[in-house]
Design a protein around this motif. Structure first.
Motif, mmCIF file in Angstrom:
data_model
loop_
_atom_site.group_PDB
_atom_site.id
_atom_site.type_symbol
_atom_site.label_atom_id
_atom_site.label_comp_id
_atom_site.label_asym_id
_atom_site.label_seq_id
_atom_site.Cartn_x
_atom_site.Cartn_y
_atom_site.Cartn_z
ATOM 1 N N VAL A 1 11.414 4.024 3.241
ATOM 2 C CA VAL A 1 10.816 4.908 2.244
ATOM 3 C C VAL A 1 10.061 6.041 2.940
ATOM 4 O O VAL A 1 10.151 7.198 2.555
ATOM 5 C CB VAL A 1 9.885 4.129 1.289
ATOM 6 C CG1 VAL A 1 9.112 5.048 0.386
ATOM 7 C CG2 VAL A 1 10.696 3.125 0.471
ATOM 8 N N LEU A 2 9.320 5.702 3.993
ATOM 9 C CA LEU A 2 8.586 6.737 4.734
ATOM 10 C C LEU A 2 9.542 7.718 5.413
ATOM 11 O O LEU A 2 9.312 8.918 5.411
ATOM 12 C CB LEU A 2 7.657 6.091 5.764
ATOM 13 C CG LEU A 2 6.446 5.365 5.203
ATOM 14 C CD1 LEU A 2 5.652 4.740 6.337
ATOM 15 C CD2 LEU A 2 5.579 6.290 4.401
ATOM 16 N N ILE A 3 10.614 7.192 6.000
ATOM 17 C CA ILE A 3 11.579 8.058 6.658
ATOM 18 C C ILE A 3 12.259 8.964 5.640
ATOM 19 O O ILE A 3 12.480 10.141 5.894
ATOM 20 C CB ILE A 3 12.602 7.221 7.443
ATOM 21 C CG1 ILE A 3 11.905 6.564 8.630
ATOM 22 C CG2 ILE A 3 13.774 8.065 7.912
ATOM 23 C CD1 ILE A 3 12.752 5.541 9.361
ATOM 24 N N ALA A 4 12.597 8.415 4.472
ATOM 25 C CA ALA A 4 13.232 9.232 3.432
ATOM 26 C C ALA A 4 12.290 10.328 2.956
ATOM 27 O O ALA A 4 12.739 11.454 2.674
ATOM 28 C CB ALA A 4 13.642 8.352 2.258
ATOM 29 N N ASP A 5 11.010 10.042 2.852
ATOM 30 C CA ASP A 5 10.038 11.070 2.455
ATOM 31 C C ASP A 5 9.974 12.185 3.490
ATOM 32 O O ASP A 5 9.890 13.363 3.143
ATOM 33 C CB ASP A 5 8.651 10.463 2.264
ATOM 34 C CG ASP A 5 8.497 9.775 0.928
ATOM 35 O OD1 ASP A 5 9.387 9.954 0.067
ATOM 36 O OD2 ASP A 5 7.505 9.064 0.754
ATOM 37 N N VAL A 6 9.998 11.841 4.747
ATOM 38 C CA VAL A 6 9.933 12.852 5.799
ATOM 39 C C VAL A 6 11.193 13.698 5.808
ATOM 40 O O VAL A 6 11.126 14.917 5.970
ATOM 41 C CB VAL A 6 9.711 12.161 7.179
ATOM 42 C CG1 VAL A 6 9.898 13.162 8.304
ATOM 43 C CG2 VAL A 6 8.336 11.546 7.244
ATOM 44 N N CYS A 7 12.341 13.092 5.603
ATOM 45 C CA CYS A 7 13.603 13.818 5.640
ATOM 46 C C CYS A 7 13.798 14.716 4.432
ATOM 47 O O CYS A 7 14.565 15.669 4.488
ATOM 48 C CB CYS A 7 14.770 12.847 5.741
ATOM 49 S SG CYS A 7 14.833 11.979 7.319
ATOM 50 N N MET A 8 13.120 14.425 3.310
ATOM 51 C CA MET A 8 13.302 15.223 2.108
ATOM 52 C C MET A 8 12.554 16.552 2.189
ATOM 53 O O MET A 8 12.893 17.493 1.488
ATOM 54 C CB MET A 8 12.844 14.453 0.879
ATOM 55 C CG MET A 8 13.818 13.347 0.495
ATOM 56 S SD MET A 8 13.288 12.447 -0.963
ATOM 57 C CE MET A 8 13.571 13.680 -2.216
ATOM 58 N N TYR A 9 11.525 16.617 3.037
ATOM 59 C CA TYR A 9 10.712 17.830 3.070
ATOM 60 C C TYR A 9 10.973 18.654 4.282
ATOM 61 O O TYR A 9 11.382 18.395 5.267
ATOM 62 C CB TYR A 9 9.225 17.490 2.982
ATOM 63 C CG TYR A 9 8.873 16.837 1.672
ATOM 64 C CD1 TYR A 9 8.942 17.558 0.496
ATOM 65 C CD2 TYR A 9 8.505 15.495 1.614
ATOM 66 C CE1 TYR A 9 8.622 16.947 -0.706
ATOM 67 C CE2 TYR A 9 8.186 14.894 0.424
ATOM 68 C CZ TYR A 9 8.261 15.618 -0.735
ATOM 69 O OH TYR A 9 7.958 15.054 -1.922
ATOM 70 N N VAL B 1 0.832 -1.200 0.000
ATOM 71 C CA VAL B 1 0.000 0.000 0.000
ATOM 72 C C VAL B 1 0.871 1.256 0.000
ATOM 73 O O VAL B 1 0.632 2.194 -0.775
ATOM 74 C CB VAL B 1 -0.973 -0.006 1.202
ATOM 75 C CG1 VAL B 1 -1.659 1.337 1.367
ATOM 76 C CG2 VAL B 1 -1.986 -1.123 1.053
ATOM 77 N N VAL B 2 1.894 1.282 0.833
ATOM 78 C CA VAL B 2 2.761 2.462 0.918
ATOM 79 C C VAL B 2 3.471 2.694 -0.407
ATOM 80 O O VAL B 2 3.521 3.818 -0.917
ATOM 81 C CB VAL B 2 3.779 2.312 2.073
ATOM 82 C CG1 VAL B 2 4.882 3.344 1.981
ATOM 83 C CG2 VAL B 2 3.075 2.415 3.409
ATOM 84 N N ILE B 3 4.023 1.645 -0.996
ATOM 85 C CA ILE B 3 4.733 1.796 -2.264
ATOM 86 C C ILE B 3 3.759 2.097 -3.391
ATOM 87 O O ILE B 3 4.080 2.845 -4.318
ATOM 88 C CB ILE B 3 5.577 0.541 -2.561
ATOM 89 C CG1 ILE B 3 6.621 0.346 -1.473
ATOM 90 C CG2 ILE B 3 6.245 0.636 -3.913
ATOM 91 C CD1 ILE B 3 7.521 1.530 -1.232
#
Length: 78
Positions: A70-78, A35-37
């Protein structure tokens, strides 16, 4: 407490029952990963493939298994 632990560890369990337990307990993790991907499909487009669909399937599997990253990378990018 130790008596309860010994009683639990003395029970005979078949290999099939252990494998079934592992599969059933990993299904929620994998379903959440799909679901996340699926909601973040742009990560699949960023993956470079060398051999076509086989590498895309492998990339999808790696992303599903590593969905917390993937979720952590999304949070760190913004």
């Amino acid at each position: 407490m130790m008596r309860l632990l010994r009683r639990v560890l003395e029970r005979e369990v078949s290999v099939g029952a252990v494998l079934e337990t592992i599969i059933w307990s990993s299904l929620p993790y994998l379903i959440i990963g799909v679901v996340v991907i699926g909601l973040r499909a742009e990560h699949l487009h960023h993956m470079q493939t060398l051999y076509g669909s086989r590498d895309q399937l492998l990339s999808f599997g790696v992303l599903v298994a590593g969905w917390p990253g993937v979720l952590i990378a999304d949070v760190c990018m913004y």
